[in-house]
Design a protein around this motif. Structure first.
Motif, PDB file in Angstrom:
ATOM      1  N   PRO A 146       0.852  -1.197   0.000  1.00  0.00           N
ATOM      2  CA  PRO A 146       0.000   0.000   0.000  1.00  0.00           C
ATOM      3  C   PRO A 146       0.883   1.241   0.000  1.00  0.00           C
ATOM      4  CG  PRO A 146       0.125  -0.910   2.206  1.00  0.00           C
ATOM      5  CD  PRO A 146       0.889  -1.859   1.315  1.00  0.00           C
ATOM      6  N   SER A 147       0.806   2.037  -1.041  1.00  0.00           N
ATOM      7  CA  SER A 147       1.741   3.164  -1.184  1.00  0.00           C
ATOM      8  C   SER A 147       1.009   4.418  -1.653  1.00  0.00           C
ATOM      9  CB  SER A 147       2.856   2.810  -2.183  1.00  0.00           C
ATOM     10  OG  SER A 147       3.531   1.644  -1.759  1.00  0.00           O
ATOM     11  N   ILE A 148       1.420   5.550  -1.067  1.00  0.00           N
ATOM     12  CA  ILE A 148       0.789   6.839  -1.358  1.00  0.00           C
ATOM     13  C   ILE A 148       1.868   7.908  -1.437  1.00  0.00           C
ATOM     14  CG2 ILE A 148      -0.863   8.579  -0.552  1.00  0.00           C
ATOM     15  CD1 ILE A 148      -2.140   6.320   1.167  1.00  0.00           C
ATOM     16  N   ALA A 149       1.817   8.740  -2.471  1.00  0.00           N
ATOM     17  CA  ALA A 149       2.722   9.883  -2.616  1.00  0.00           C
ATOM     18  C   ALA A 149       1.925  11.172  -2.399  1.00  0.00           C
ATOM     19  CB  ALA A 149       3.367   9.882  -3.993  1.00  0.00           C
ATOM     20  N   TRP A 150       2.481  12.079  -1.600  1.00  0.00           N
ATOM     21  CA  TRP A 150       1.751  13.293  -1.189  1.00  0.00           C
ATOM     22  C   TRP A 150       2.684  14.491  -1.240  1.00  0.00           C
ATOM     23  CZ3 TRP A 150       2.086  16.734   3.008  1.00  0.00           C
ATOM     24  CH2 TRP A 150       0.924  17.411   3.402  1.00  0.00           C
ATOM     25  N   TRP A 151       2.290  15.504  -1.982  1.00  0.00           N
ATOM     26  CA  TRP A 151       3.076  16.740  -2.044  1.00  0.00           C
ATOM     27  C   TRP A 151       2.161  17.847  -2.548  1.00  0.00           C
ATOM     28  CZ3 TRP A 151       8.559  17.171  -4.731  1.00  0.00           C
ATOM     29  CH2 TRP A 151       9.147  18.380  -4.363  1.00  0.00           C
ATOM     30  N   PRO A 152       1.455  18.548  -1.666  1.00  0.00           N
ATOM     31  CA  PRO A 152       0.522  19.597  -2.089  1.00  0.00           C
ATOM     32  C   PRO A 152       1.199  20.629  -2.976  1.00  0.00           C
ATOM     33  CG  PRO A 152       0.281  19.135   0.242  1.00  0.00           C
ATOM     34  CD  PRO A 152       1.497  18.397  -0.206  1.00  0.00           C
ATOM     35  N   GLY A 153       0.532  20.972  -4.050  1.00  0.00           N
ATOM     36  CA  GLY A 153       1.075  21.942  -4.987  1.00  0.00           C
ATOM     37  C   GLY A 153       1.980  21.339  -6.035  1.00  0.00           C
ATOM     38  N   LYS A 154       2.446  20.127  -5.818  1.00  0.00           N
ATOM     39  CA  LYS A 154       3.325  19.449  -6.769  1.00  0.00           C
ATOM     40  C   LYS A 154       2.647  18.218  -7.375  1.00  0.00           C
ATOM     41  CE  LYS A 154       6.972  22.090  -5.983  1.00  0.00           C
ATOM     42  NZ  LYS A 154       7.623  22.943  -7.007  1.00  0.00           N
ATOM     43  N   ILE A 155       1.999  17.427  -6.527  1.00  0.00           N
ATOM     44  CA  ILE A 155       1.276  16.244  -6.983  1.00  0.00           C
ATOM     45  C   ILE A 155      -0.208  16.580  -6.993  1.00  0.00           C
ATOM     46  CG2 ILE A 155       0.667  13.850  -6.445  1.00  0.00           C
ATOM     47  CD1 ILE A 155       3.391  13.536  -5.137  1.00  0.00           C
ATOM     48  N   LYS A 156      -0.849  16.441  -8.124  1.00  0.00           N
ATOM     49  CA  LYS A 156      -2.263  16.759  -8.231  1.00  0.00           C
ATOM     50  C   LYS A 156      -3.077  15.793  -7.365  1.00  0.00           C
ATOM     51  CE  LYS A 156      -2.017  18.663 -12.921  1.00  0.00           C
ATOM     52  NZ  LYS A 156      -2.507  18.551 -14.314  1.00  0.00           N
ATOM     53  N   PRO A 157      -4.068  16.297  -6.663  1.00  0.00           N
ATOM     54  CA  PRO A 157      -4.863  15.424  -5.793  1.00  0.00           C
ATOM     55  C   PRO A 157      -5.710  14.431  -6.580  1.00  0.00           C
ATOM     56  CG  PRO A 157      -5.806  17.629  -5.880  1.00  0.00           C
ATOM     57  CD  PRO A 157      -4.490  17.713  -6.584  1.00  0.00           C
ATOM     58  N   GLY A 158      -5.921  13.280  -5.981  1.00  0.00           N
ATOM     59  CA  GLY A 158      -6.822  12.297  -6.560  1.00  0.00           C
ATOM     60  C   GLY A 158      -6.254  11.453  -7.678  1.00  0.00           C
ATOM     61  N   ILE A 159      -4.937  11.482  -7.881  1.00  0.00           N
ATOM     62  CA  ILE A 159      -4.330  10.686  -8.939  1.00  0.00           C
ATOM     63  C   ILE A 159      -4.282   9.216  -8.511  1.00  0.00           C
ATOM     64  CG2 ILE A 159      -2.153  10.188 -10.139  1.00  0.00           C
ATOM     65  CD1 ILE A 159      -1.579  13.146 -10.171  1.00  0.00           C
ATOM     66  N   VAL A 160      -4.610   8.331  -9.435  1.00  0.00           N
ATOM     67  CA  VAL A 160      -4.428   6.900  -9.227  1.00  0.00           C
ATOM     68  C   VAL A 160      -3.384   6.445 -10.240  1.00  0.00           C
ATOM     69  CG1 VAL A 160      -5.478   4.604  -9.239  1.00  0.00           C
ATOM     70  CG2 VAL A 160      -6.784   6.586  -8.403  1.00  0.00           C
ATOM     71  N   ARG A 161      -2.205   6.103  -9.748  1.00  0.00           N
ATOM     72  CA  ARG A 161      -1.079   5.764 -10.620  1.00  0.00           C
ATOM     73  C   ARG A 161      -0.955   4.247 -10.692  1.00  0.00           C
ATOM     74  NH1 ARG A 161       0.827   9.099 -14.023  1.00  0.00           N
ATOM     75  NH2 ARG A 161       1.302  10.673 -12.440  1.00  0.00           N
ATOM     76  N   GLN A 162      -1.219   3.676 -11.866  1.00  0.00           N
ATOM     77  CA  GLN A 162      -1.175   2.239 -12.062  1.00  0.00           C
ATOM     78  C   GLN A 162       0.120   1.760 -12.708  1.00  0.00           C
ATOM     79  OE1 GLN A 162      -5.027   2.122 -14.172  1.00  0.00           O
ATOM     80  NE2 GLN A 162      -5.762   0.815 -12.506  1.00  0.00           N
ATOM     81  N   THR A 163       1.057   2.681 -12.864  1.00  0.00           N
ATOM     82  CA  THR A 163       2.352   2.317 -13.403  1.00  0.00           C
ATOM     83  C   THR A 163       3.137   1.530 -12.346  1.00  0.00           C
ATOM     84  OG1 THR A 163       2.376   4.377 -14.650  1.00  0.00           O
ATOM     85  CG2 THR A 163       4.481   3.226 -14.411  1.00  0.00           C
TER      86      THR A 163
END
Length: 305
Positions: A281-298
């Motif tokens: 289970p992994s989550i990347a968080w960086w307000p202003g840099k990472i757009k909210p609500g992205i689901v990255r399936q790569t």
């Protein structure tokens, strides 16, 4: 923790509101893998950026730096390995590890000899209690000094599952963030609580709160800790300048017949190279840099930085 332990990954109990919110504000990594399905080599892979076969944590030979480092192991992370805090230190970062190290317990292998400026936690897991003669209890460190041992100065009650360790780890993290912000230092906080590792524990406020037993209580407390850390970054107005990444070192211990984690739809778990053992289970968080609500399936890996 397993891939299926978070509400945002589909767990029906939905007892991880802060991590679920973190995912809604950042990027949910659905196909993220640990470097190994076992604690020590996975952590070595993450901190060095190198495969376990290259960083030395790969063998099951108890006389060498092996895939699991209990107290009897005499080795640890090699001096030739370059860890994240060593690189960041050259750029002026202050680094702290809070929680479980698991890359060697003798002096030359301790975190402060491998790039970290501060350490609060233990070099190993927290099994026990032991007899302190033939098999001593696991030590707890403040920087390079032992300040006590699990089950002695730092209590874990096996009968009730109660321990205040996670709260201590949370407070240490918040204090470090405050101090570095006040000093104007960029910082790297490696926050590695171990309450979901057997034997499980949670503080009194979380005991009995989960639908999932003691394991769920521990997950809820870790989730709250993540929430408090993110809130502190917001309160200090440094969230937009801080990258936060959440991951586990390996999949859920499916050999735990009760009070165990969930691998979701995947096969097997910890100590296996099936999806359940390495998909995290992994989550990347960086307000202003990472757009909210992205689901990255790569597909991504904890050593691919």
């Amino acid at each position: 923790m397993g891939w299926g332990d978070l509400g945002v990954f589909g767990h029906p109990a939905k007892e991880t509101p802060f991590l679920d919110k973190m995912a809604s504000e950042g990027a949910l990594m659905t196909d993220f893998y640990a470097g190994n399905p076992l604690c020590s080599p996975s952590r070595a892979a993450f901190l060095t950026g190198r495969l376990p076969i290259r960083n030395g944590f790969y063998s099951s030979n108890a006389h060498a730096r092996n895939a699991y480092t209990p107290q009897k192991i005499v080795g640890g992370i090699s001096d030739s390995e370059i860890l994240i805090p060593e690189i960041l230190g050259k750029a002026g970062y202050k680094s702290k590890i809070i929680g479980k190290w698991h890359l060697g317990h003798q002096e030359q292998y301790l975190p402060l000899n491998h790039g970290f400026d501060e350490f609060f936690g233990s070099t190993n897991c927290h099994p026990g209690p032991f007899n302190d003669k033939s098999n001593p209890n696991i030590p707890v460190f403040r920087d390079s000094e032992m300040i006590g041992r699990y089950y002695e100065e730092f209590e874990i009650n096996h009968e009730t599952g109660e321990s205040n360790m996670t709260q201590l780890f949370i407070e240490e993290g918040l204090k470090f963030i405050d101090e570095q912000h006040t000093a104007g230092n960029p910082f790297f906080l490696y926050w590695t609580p171990d309450a979901t590792h057997l034997p499980l524990y949670a503080s009194n406020a979380f005991l009995g709160q989960s639908q999932r037993g003691l394991y769920g209580d521990a997950v809820m407390e870790l989730d709250s800790g993540v929430g408090r850390i993110l809130d502190r970054l917001r309160d200090l107005e440094i969230a937009n300048n801080t990258f936060v990444f959440f991951l586990s070192d390996n999949g859920a211990a499916t050999y735990a017949k009760s009070n165990g984690g969930s691998v979701g739809p995947f096969l097997c778990g910890k100590e296996t190279t099936y999806e359940g053992g390495m998909r995290e289970p992994s989550i990347a968080w960086w307000p202003g840099k990472i757009k909210p609500g992205i689901v990255r399936q790569t597909m991504a890996l904890s050593i691919s930085f």
